[in-house]
Design an enzyme around this catalytic site. Structure first.
Site, PDB file in Angstrom:
ATOM      1  CD  GLU A 148      -2.557  -1.633   0.060  1.00 47.28           C
ATOM      2  OE1 GLU A 148      -2.863  -0.768  -0.783  1.00 47.28           O
ATOM      3  OE2 GLU A 148      -2.811  -2.852  -0.118  1.00 47.28           O
ATOM      4  CG  HIS A 192      -0.773   0.920  -4.516  1.00 49.14           C
ATOM      5  ND1 HIS A 192      -0.691   0.666  -5.863  1.00 49.14           N
ATOM      6  CD2 HIS A 192      -1.472  -0.125  -3.982  1.00 49.14           C
ATOM      7  CE1 HIS A 192      -1.298  -0.496  -6.128  1.00 49.14           C
ATOM      8  NE2 HIS A 192      -1.771  -0.996  -5.003  1.00 49.14           N
TER       9      HIS A 192
HETATM   10  N1  TRP Z   1      -6.064  -1.319  -4.491  1.00 46.64           N
HETATM   11  C1  TRP Z   1      -6.149  -2.252  -3.401  1.00 46.64           C
HETATM   12  C2  TRP Z   1      -4.797  -2.914  -3.329  1.00 46.64           C
HETATM   13  O1  TRP Z   1      -4.422  -3.697  -4.112  1.00 46.64           O
HETATM   14  C3  TRP Z   1      -7.188  -3.299  -3.612  1.00 46.64           C
HETATM   15  C4  TRP Z   1      -8.500  -3.053  -2.990  1.00 46.64           C
HETATM   16  C5  TRP Z   1      -8.756  -2.803  -1.706  1.00 46.64           C
HETATM   17  C6  TRP Z   1      -9.759  -3.122  -3.601  1.00 46.64           C
HETATM   18  N2  TRP Z   1     -10.105  -2.724  -1.506  1.00 46.64           N
HETATM   19  C7  TRP Z   1     -10.725  -2.911  -2.647  1.00 46.64           C
HETATM   20  C8  TRP Z   1     -10.159  -3.360  -4.887  1.00 46.64           C
HETATM   21  C9  TRP Z   1     -12.072  -2.931  -2.933  1.00 46.64           C
HETATM   22  C10 TRP Z   1     -11.497  -3.385  -5.169  1.00 46.64           C
HETATM   23  C11 TRP Z   1     -12.453  -3.167  -4.212  1.00 46.64           C
HETATM   24  O2  TRP Z   1      -4.007  -2.622  -2.523  1.00 46.64           O
HETATM   25 ZN    ZN Z   2      -2.570  -2.888  -4.808  1.00 48.90          ZN
END
Ligand code: TRP
Ligand code: ZN
Length: 854
Positions: A294, A297
């Site tokens: 995270e 990201h």
């Molecule tokens: N972007 C998040 C990750 O990979 C993934 C994620 C978290 C997500 N909660 C979500 C994707 C709800 C779809 C729906 O770290």
């Molecule tokens: Zn991710």
């Protein structure tokens, strides 16, 4: 209204009609009637010339007011959003003000603004922001957000930097333009565990991990992992953090693992909270990886985001690749690589071989939530690993610098990503790009020739058909190869062969003797290597390969050969395999973590997948019996050495979650599990009583459950941990994982009748229903009870939480592999789901795709 979900196509992409030049949001929080006031500045988008109405996404919102530049306007509302006609919109830009009401306390889908144990939180990725207010909810619309939160709760958080607060309110300002899916808000009675980080340019960053009162003493590891992630990314990628604060919040009700909202990551509490008493070594490793994921990201996802959801792998594949690199650097790289490949095969190869197969970059979808898959994440990461292998480390670094430089602030595409590699290296990546567009796992066959001192390896790749993709072109496959001579010396150190054709030969000259090949070292490409090798050769590589991955892989391949022979032909356990494993187990020169991995038998689902790929029909009961027989035989073969190993590995040192200690515990507990097969559980019961960590507690309990013992210990565990949901999840899952195949569904039924089976909580649902689906022989029991029970629960969960129901439904993705009777039963359960009234679009899409297989 019932869902009439439309298919979205990559080819139809168009930029949004307008630009957003700033967003101001005010939240007046109340469980049943939260007010959201939005002030959004729109301007015409030069990329979409002409006059356009304004179409905004919005779902489940009660619109109370709507004005343009202070003038009330009549917006046309429908179930998916609002439209304001062009006649009501000043052509050069305008301020839209809306007020809506929502009810977070009634939001069971855990998407948008919802409540978890008295705390408000949000989940906006992928399309949850539209459940908060009317907005162009798409990742290529980026804007600066200012947020004011009004609530009596003490802690009020949002993205960016805090600007002001008073009694009952707080204001936040995020200076970085972002898409709506990165918006976040949290309000609650929370406590922080805090730290500080100084970035390489000297910026001081306050770090906070926010948890419910009582959980403060379980944050130290996550905080430490965060600091290490920040430092690592500076050192390895030259990227630093860009706000004054970095907040992480732990939430008990969460659909996925965690979410990278700008400056305010929200985590499933099971991936943050850890203490030696409550978290296993695997938990510590996962927390470290997810915290890093995270955090990473922030650059790969937030500073550079995705143009549209088809590009999801742009951020997810790259971020998974980077978190794997990080974990490899923090721990044993070889051990991490092996574990990552185990997961890749168990999840992604399984997906790629079934009805849900799709490209790393899909070209159409109905419900984007259904595409947060192992293919996008895990195969997406493998594709980047291959790219790095092909261009080399230095070029990879130059390409990444160019990527950050060129695309900072962009909503980018896979084309943009590949272009930086082409520009940095001069390489043509047109053929490589097939990895993004073609689904399915390539199979690689190998033929060897040895004549006149020349050794020739001929590889043939086949790219199997997948749904919608009957025919495929050959891919670029980097094959890392080493050659050993018969006395075990390496005569060719790791070399990358670049395969680009359907069939291709590579010649090696100047060898004194016919070599033994070590192919696909480090698992250099996500392919299935179809290579029959005699057991002696596998044992030789397990003993001598200098590449740790292939050393392990040789043992794994041997174990699979043996298990397949046993399950298909009733063959006895192979001596050669037992001797080879014994040699590794007692080899003190090897890392204990590696030895523990070599002792782990291939999983039953993995075995079924392998048998199916051989063109045979897997029998779950026979695979289960073969696997048990193998571990029983191993327990006998390893004999007294196991007790010595078990004793020697207890050094009495105080607990540390370090990889080194975790590795010793893993080997020690593997030894315990085997010893328990012979002593009726005496040692394991003592180990349970003496356990000083959750790893040991779970290890001892597993060993007991494996031999149908452990009733008293299960009770003791529940007595001790009954109030701790994250720990009790393990208690539920463990029993089901170890249940006798014929009893798994009945046990699950009994556990779901308990008052603490809180099925609306996704973690609990997964730890029970997901655990049944993961008990291969239990779920696929010929009675069909497993299928029926999982289907029943999917139907129960779907109306409340379609996203989690749809994810758990992948339990059925392998149904076409089995015999006619099982297929019939599984299919009829899928059809029963499809017949349900008001089925969600999420679950419907999954079930329809799974049924399309036959
Ligand atoms: N972007 C998040 C990750 O990979 C993934 C994620 C978290 C997500 N909660 C979500 C994707 C709800 C779809 C729906 O770290
Ligand atoms: Zn991710």
């Amino acid at each position: 209204m019932t869902d009439a979900p439309a298919t979205v196509h990559l080819a139809d992409y168009q930029p949004f009609t307008h630009l957003v030049n700033g967003v101001e949001l005010t939240f007046r929080l109340a469980p049943q009637a939260t007010r959201v006031l939005a002030r959004i500045r729109f301007a015409p988008n030069p990329a979409r010339p002409g006059v356009h109405p304004l179409r905004l996404d919005g779902e489940g919102l009660r619109l109370l007011a709507c004005s343009v530049d202070g003038q009330q306007v009549q917006a046309a509302l429908d179930a998916k959003g609002m439209t304001i006609s062009a006649a009501d919109l000043p052509p050069d830009g305008f301020l839209l003000e809306t007020e809506v009401e929502i009810a977070p306390a009634d939001n069971t889908a855990l998407e948008g603004l919802y409540m978890s144990k008295g705390m408000y939180c949000t989940q906006c990725e992928a399309e949850g922001f539209r459940k908060i207010t009317y907005y162009p909810d798409r990742p290529d619309v980026m804007a600066r957000f200012k947020v004011r939160i009004e609530s009596d709760l003490p802690i009020l958080l949002s993205n960016g930097n805090p600007v002001a607060k008073g009694k009952g309110w707080a204001e936040w300002d995020d200076p970085w333009p972002k898409p709506a899916y990165l918006f976040a808000l949290v309000a609650g009675e929370l406590r922080a565990r805090s730290g500080r980080f100084r970035t390489f340019s000297g910026r001081k960053v306050d770090l906070n991990i926010w948890v419910r009162p009582g959980d403060e003493d379980r944050c130290a590891y996550a905080l430490d992992a965060l600091v290490r992630s920040m430092k690592w990314e500076e050192e390895v990628y030259g990227r630093e953090y860009d706000l004054d604060v970095f907040n992480i919040v732990a939430v008990d009700d969460f659909n996925m693992g965690a979410m990278e909202n700008k400056g305010l990551n929200i985590f499933n509490s099971r991936y943050v909270l850890a203490s030696p008493e409550t978290a296993t070594d695997d938990d510590f490793a996962r927390i470290e990886a997810i915290i890093a994921h995270e955090y990473f990201h922030n650059w790969t996802g937030n500073r550079i985001t995705c143009r549209d959801w088809f590009q999801l792998c742009l951020k997810e594949g790259l971020t998974v690749f980077r978190d794997h690199q990080f974990s490899g650097d923090m721990r044993s790289g070889a051990v991490r690589r092996i574990e990552d490949v185990v997961v890749l095969r168990a999840r992604q190869f399984r997906e790629d071989a079934g009805p849900l197969a799709h490209p790393v970059r899909p070209e159409s979808f109905v419900e984007i939530n259904n595409f947060y898959t192992a293919t996008v994440y895990e195969k997406g990461a493998e594709v980047i690993g291959m790219l790095k292998t092909l261009v080399g480390d230095d070029s990879y670094k130059r390409a990444l610098d160019l990527y950050f430089d060129r695309h900072d602030g962009d909503a980018a595409t896979i084309e943009d990503w590949l272009k930086v590699f082409e520009d940095a290296t001069g390489r043509d990546l047109a053929q490589f790009k097939l990895w993004y567009s073609q689904a399915g796992t390539p199979h690689l066959k190998v033929a060897e020739d040895w004549a006149d001192g020349v050794y020739t390896l001929t590889f043939t790749q086949t790219n199997p058909p997948t749904p919608g993709q009957p025919k495929k072109a050959p891919k670029v496959i980097p094959i890392n190869l080493g050659l050993l001579n018969p006395n075990g010396d390496e005569v060719l150190p790791t070399t990358t062969l670049e395969m680009t054709k359907a069939k291709q030969s590579f010649r090696f000259e100047g060898l004194a003797a016919r070599p033994i090949p070590s192919i696909l070292r480090g698992f250099s490409a996500p392919v299935v290597l179809d290579r029959k090798a005699p057991p002696e050769e596998r044992a030789f590589l397990l003993a001598h390969d200098t590449d740790a991955f292939n050393k392990w892989e040789a043992g794994r391949a041997l174990a699979k050969d043996v298990m397949a022979e046993m399950a298909l032909k009733g063959a006895p356990v192979s001596r050669a395999w037992l001797d080879a494993v014994a040699a590794v187990t007692f080899d003190e020169s090897l890392d204990p973590a590696f030895r523990a991995l070599c002792l782990r038998l291939p999983g039953e689902d993995d075995m079924a997948q392998t048998i199916h790929a051989l063109g045979r029909v897997p029998d779950p009961a026979k695979i289960h019996a073969a696997r048990r027989e193998m571990s029983g035989a191993l327990a006998v073969r390893l004999g007294e050495g196991l007790s010595q190993l078990y004793k020697a590995l207890d050094d009495g040192a105080p607990f540390s979650p370090s990889a080194a200690q975790a590795g010793r515990r893993a080997l020690r507990l593997a030894a315990l599990a085997l010893l328990t097969r012979r002593d009726g559980g005496k040692l394991a019961a003592a180990a349970y009583a003496a356990a000083r960590s959750m790893t040991e507690e779970i290890g001892a309990l597993s060993a007991l459950l494996d031999i149908r013992e452990g009733e008293a210990e299960l009770q003791a565990f529940a007595d001790r941990w009954g109030k701790d949901a994250n720990v009790m999840d393990k208690w539920f899952a463990l029993q089901i994982a170890h249940a006798e195949p014929a009893e798994a569904a009945a046990l699950t039924g009994r556990l779901t009748a308990r008052p603490d089976f809180d099925w609306k909580n996704p973690n609990r649902f997964r730890s029970v229903i997901g655990a049944l689906a993961a008990n291969h022989a239990g779920f696929h029991h010929r009675s069909g009870e497993g299928y029926r029970m999982v289907a029943d629960w999917l139907l129960q969960l779907d109306p409340l939480n379609p996203q989690t129901a749809a994810r758990v439904s992948t339990a059925f993705e392998t149904w076409p592999r089995y015999d006619a009777s099982r297929r019939k039963r599984a299919k009829s359960e899928l059809e029963r789901i499809l017949d349900a009234p008001n089925l969600s679009g999420d679950l419907r899409e999954m079930v329809e795709r799974m049924l399309a297989a036959g």
